[in-house]
Design an enzyme around this catalytic site. Sequence first.
Site, PDB file in Angstrom:
ATOM      1  N   SER A   1      43.763 -20.884  67.613  1.00  0.00           N
ATOM      2  CA  SER A   1      42.712 -21.018  66.618  1.00  0.00           C
ATOM      3  C   SER A   1      41.534 -20.084  66.902  1.00  0.00           C
ATOM      4  CB  SER A   1      42.306 -22.489  66.565  1.00  0.00           C
ATOM      5  OG  SER A   1      41.800 -22.787  65.299  1.00  0.00           O
TER       6      SER A   1
ATOM      7  N   HIS B   1      48.067 -27.602  62.306  1.00  0.00           N
ATOM      8  CA  HIS B   1      47.234 -26.796  63.199  1.00  0.00           C
ATOM      9  C   HIS B   1      47.142 -27.467  64.573  1.00  0.00           C
ATOM     10  CE1 HIS B   1      44.034 -23.844  63.752  1.00  0.00           C
ATOM     11  NE2 HIS B   1      43.256 -24.783  64.256  1.00  0.00           N
TER      12      HIS B   1
END
Length: 406
Positions: free
Chosen positions: A240, A382
């Site tokens: 990320s 995610h």
Amino acid sequence: LSPSRAVSQPAGANYEESEVPDYTLPDPLTAEDGSRISSPERWRDSRRPEILRQFEGLMYGKTPGGRPDAMRWEVIESATDALGGAAKRKQVRIFFSGRADGPRMDLLLYTPADATGPVPTFLGLNFKGNHTVFPDPAITIPEGADESSRGDRRGRWPVDEIVGRGFGLATAFYFDIDPDVKDQWRDGVHPLFYAEGQDRPLPDEWGSIGAWAWGLSRALDYLETDEDVDGARVVVLGHSRLGKTSLWAGAQDDRFALVISNDSGCGGAALSRRRFGETVERINTSFPHWFSDTFNEFNADEDSLPFDQHMLIALIAPRPVLVCSAEGDLWADPRGEFLSAYHASPVFELLGTDGIAGVEEMPPVNELVGGTIGYHVRPGEHDVTMRDWEVFMEFADRHLGREESR
Ligand code: GCU
């Protein structure tokens, strides 16, 4: 202490492929003056530095300096019987300015106890403190955290498996380098480089991503000296915002042998021009401290950038790069991450490697494709999962090997 929360699919963004605007990507092999780059030498001596300067000047900001002369480290703790005897553990405190009261980073290192020589090692920053990566009571806890979070990010850091497969793992808490808050630029490492009277980075100087990337290079400075680690086989990885960081670190510092980006999205592996999921304007608004101030000039004007993110990946060539996505992480634009990997390939090929190895289409889930540039998308959201790590390790095995150290 917690970083600003990541949301996988906020409203108000485009998640429709049919709504992706038409765009033309800049050609990494056409120089600013319009000339064609057709030799590895011209790439290395002229085009690569040109692109690196553009990313510095317009996006991540210039990194004002390298390793401070006075930087030093101390091994504050070590053991040869960690992980039930499977690993050696070392905790190294790096004083960036040499001063005990200046910014410092604690690097946690595990290496296989049965290694017969220095091992290839994964290096990645963590979001919540070293003590969260594994429930090992010896790991130091950063200021502001406590025992309750010990080991609670274990799912993202399969330490046993990593060490069991013959790799080392080094990690540090990213707040140690620069706290991830919209601060007044008084904390973290930025002030170490201020000129007299300066109290914040200049508009074209580094934000937090630049600082974190710099911190990864300082971790590597140490790892190169550790006899248990093969400094020529250090893999820099991140998830990320820290995946954006690992790409930027790998682009600037060619001592990193291999670079991995996991779900790095906008400002990482995803092409900005697609404006799919998170956009440049959105990221600069939510996280004004991540990039240079100059990057705001491209809010809603991605087409004016002289580069797109495929050129960030190209800067890493010919070293291997692995781009990983999650199918459900639309905010990070999995297809845009694939396309960056794909469009970086001509540079890798010019430098004599197989690049994406002829892959033309985004692969189905769970299939690692490519060559020197690898791409993988797994099902799910995610996150960093065991499946991601299997792919990281498979890719590292392929490109770095590890036989000789076991
Ligand atoms: C937010 C941000 C992303 C970032 C993510 C993370 O979702 O918009 O750009 O990658 O946080 O770091 O988890």
